[in-house]
Write a protein that holds these residues in place. Structure first.
Motif, PDB file in Angstrom:
ATOM      1  N   PHE A  44       0.308  -8.592   2.556  1.00  0.00           N
ATOM      2  CA  PHE A  44       0.991  -7.439   3.131  1.00  0.00           C
ATOM      3  C   PHE A  44      -0.075  -6.527   3.757  1.00  0.00           C
ATOM      4  N   PRO A  45      -0.730  -6.984   4.827  1.00  0.00           N
ATOM      5  CA  PRO A  45      -1.792  -6.141   5.397  1.00  0.00           C
ATOM      6  C   PRO A  45      -1.240  -4.927   6.138  1.00  0.00           C
TER       7      PRO A  45
ATOM      8  N   ASP B 216       2.870  -1.575   9.893  1.00  0.00           N
ATOM      9  CA  ASP B 216       2.244  -0.620  10.807  1.00  0.00           C
ATOM     10  C   ASP B 216       3.012   0.695  10.719  1.00  0.00           C
ATOM     11  N   THR B 217       2.472   1.623   9.942  1.00  0.00           N
ATOM     12  CA  THR B 217       3.089   2.944   9.815  1.00  0.00           C
ATOM     13  C   THR B 217       2.082   4.027  10.184  1.00  0.00           C
TER      14      THR B 217
ATOM     15  N   CYS C 107      -1.042   6.115  10.220  1.00  0.00           N
ATOM     16  CA  CYS C 107      -2.116   6.445   9.270  1.00  0.00           C
ATOM     17  C   CYS C 107      -1.825   6.039   7.832  1.00  0.00           C
ATOM     18  N   SER C 108      -0.584   5.795   7.491  1.00  0.00           N
ATOM     19  CA  SER C 108      -0.246   5.458   6.107  1.00  0.00           C
ATOM     20  C   SER C 108      -0.091   3.957   5.884  1.00  0.00           C
ATOM     21  N   SER C 109      -0.534   3.128   6.821  1.00  0.00           N
ATOM     22  CA  SER C 109      -0.331   1.680   6.727  1.00  0.00           C
ATOM     23  C   SER C 109      -0.861   1.087   5.435  1.00  0.00           C
ATOM     24  N   SER C 110      -2.071   1.435   5.048  1.00  0.00           N
ATOM     25  CA  SER C 110      -2.657   0.865   3.831  1.00  0.00           C
ATOM     26  C   SER C 110      -1.884   1.278   2.593  1.00  0.00           C
ATOM     27  N   LEU C 111      -1.503   2.527   2.520  1.00  0.00           N
ATOM     28  CA  LEU C 111      -0.756   3.023   1.368  1.00  0.00           C
ATOM     29  C   LEU C 111       0.617   2.354   1.271  1.00  0.00           C
ATOM     30  N   VAL C 112       1.304   2.236   2.383  1.00  0.00           N
ATOM     31  CA  VAL C 112       2.616   1.595   2.386  1.00  0.00           C
ATOM     32  C   VAL C 112       2.473   0.103   2.069  1.00  0.00           C
ATOM     33  N   ALA C 113       1.417  -0.536   2.571  1.00  0.00           N
ATOM     34  CA  ALA C 113       1.185  -1.952   2.279  1.00  0.00           C
ATOM     35  C   ALA C 113       0.933  -2.172   0.788  1.00  0.00           C
ATOM     36  N   ILE C 114       0.144  -1.318   0.176  1.00  0.00           N
ATOM     37  CA  ILE C 114      -0.123  -1.426  -1.269  1.00  0.00           C
ATOM     38  C   ILE C 114       1.169  -1.229  -2.055  1.00  0.00           C
ATOM     39  N   ASN C 115       1.957  -0.243  -1.687  1.00  0.00           N
ATOM     40  CA  ASN C 115       3.226   0.014  -2.373  1.00  0.00           C
ATOM     41  C   ASN C 115       4.183  -1.172  -2.217  1.00  0.00           C
ATOM     42  N   THR C 116       4.289  -1.708  -1.025  1.00  0.00           N
ATOM     43  CA  THR C 116       5.183  -2.840  -0.771  1.00  0.00           C
ATOM     44  C   THR C 116       4.750  -4.069  -1.555  1.00  0.00           C
ATOM     45  N   ALA C 117       3.460  -4.355  -1.563  1.00  0.00           N
ATOM     46  CA  ALA C 117       2.944  -5.501  -2.323  1.00  0.00           C
ATOM     47  C   ALA C 117       3.149  -5.304  -3.804  1.00  0.00           C
TER      48      ALA C 117
END
Length: 73
Positions: A3-4, A53-54, A56-66
């Motif tokens: 989930f990059p 792709d959100t 500036c919050s892409s990494s945070l959303v990716a971590i939450n989704t994973a």
């Protein structure tokens, strides 16, 4: 299950600087939507793969989704 999070075109710009040496995947292989599929293929991963792709919050959303995907099995 990758989930990059993705936001900028840095690699795409660098890879396409010299258009005479562009490979067969220069157009589709560098797009955001393909990142998770490329990671899955390279590491022989199975299961869902979603590029997030959100801005500036892409990494945070990716971590939450994973994390949610792991918790749900």
């Amino acid at each position: 299950m990758p989930f990059p999070g993705s936001m900028t075109y840095d690699y795409n710009v660098q890879a396409n600087e010299d258009v005479t040496s562009a490979g067969p995947y220069a157009v589709t292989g560098n797009h955001f939507s393909i990142i998770s599929a490329r990671v899955s293929y390279i590491y022989n991963l199975t299961g869902p793969a979603m590029t997030i792709d959100t801005a500036c919050s892409s990494s945070l959303v990716a971590i939450n989704t994973a994390s949610q995907a792991l918790l749900q099995g």
